[in-house]
Design a protein around this motif. Sequence first.
Motif: not given
Length: 535
Positions: A425-433
């Motif tokens: 989101k907005d160039g930042e990592a939320v994460g893997p799934f």
Amino acid sequence: MNYDALKNSYPSRRSVVYGRKGMVCTSQPLAAQAGLDMIKKGGNAIDAIIATASCMTVLEPTSNGIGSDAFALVWTKGQLHGLNASGKAPMSLDIDTVKSLGHNSMPKRGWIPVMVPGAPSAWAELSEKYGRLPFEEVLKPAITYAEEGYGVSPVISRLWGNSYREFSAEFAGEEYEPWFQTFAPKGHAPAPGEVWNSLELADTLRKIAATKSKAIYQGELADAIDAFSQKTGGYIRKSDLEDYWCKWVEPIHTNYRGYDIWEMPPNGNGIIALMALNILRGFEFTERDTAETIHKQLEAMKLAFTDGKHYVSDETAMRVTTDEMLSEEYAARRRALIGRDAIMPSAGDPKCGGTVYMCAADGEGNMVSYIQSNYWGFGSGIVIPGTGISLQNRGYSFSLNKEDANCLAPGKKAFHTIIPAFLTKDGEAVGPFGVMGGFMQPQGHLQVITNTLDFHMNPQEALDAPRWQWTGGKDIEVERGFPYALTEELVRRGHNIKVLPESLNFGRGQIIWKDENGTLTGATEPRTDGTVAAW
């Protein structure tokens, strides 16, 4: 991700797990712990995923092995990188050869569907480019489990038994004898808790560790594969192995509800999930468990999957571009086909204008979404004598119709069902799934994302929620826990609904999200023996 916006809107079978310094999620607890141990030893998420992946070849051999293919999405230093470690068809195998043997379609087992294994190259490449610990160190847990043995987990025992019964009834010939010697040395599949080990597999892993995987592509393991192939009528040769190494690629993405969902580009089928999300982006959903919501999700997935199966292939054989398939213009045209009733999907024209998934994260911000597979349970059924190497059968997905984009050709990559995914989101990592399980995978990705972003479920709720699966035409499978009233309404809309008691048909997923405070939130699949190892 801001969890203030997330409501506990669905009853969860287990709680999410939190960590700050490291986290590994996968379907086998011992493998997850081995990965977390690497972080505790001073390694990073990349070291953790290699340790976990190599352990899984020992701990869950029903789904993957040394002969597997693999894909990875790696977030490091603020950027996302894709690694395609899917293998190629042998140069000596073509459509005419297969048809001359009496086949009208690719067989599932035996030498014909065997392709060059890619997973060992992925381990070495990830270690060389982004790892911190020595390659031999991260493979030690897998070697130990192969040598000393472990108690087989309940779900894997069940899958192992299914394969043993199938192979006992169908396999005849010298090429299949090593499978029984390796995976059923006592004349049966291991029962839950029964100890299984393989000294030959341990020795193979040592050779891979000592040579940074070169042994399987250029050394004595390549020689062993070549020799057994020539002896028993196979097509893969040492030259096929020598000419192969995994490849870094640019991930593809789409935006949904303000978040970017990332997938691997073709030959993987992650683009199917993105196309379906593009279609759904034009609708607004306020409730999950309504016929209108599920109907639109099903129709979007049907349309996207039909396109994917028609167009996705080796990137060199693609007849349309990923940009064309993901364009808003094309999504709008497909969206317009969705009405009240179920449709029979057909491919549009974008030019109009058995697998293991795992993820890992560390306290420094590195995150990995990783998947590897032998395809159908135990893959081809071919095990190389003296090595414990079980070879995948990914070639089974090739078409023998020369007009199809995904037709068999020497040196070609096949349409691939295994797909890791990533959320930013907005160039930042939320994460893997990811959600493993053949053609369920893009369908699982869509359901996880809509559960998370449309219906504000936390990661565990997003995995726990009952799933559906489109299987072709108007045919839909749903889990036993799917609301009865919904199935009745979907039938009235023209869907052919089948309720299945077997949850394994609906995929096995893992998630790690990172919040604005840097806290890692992990969730694991209730449909298998999965775990979240956290620190």
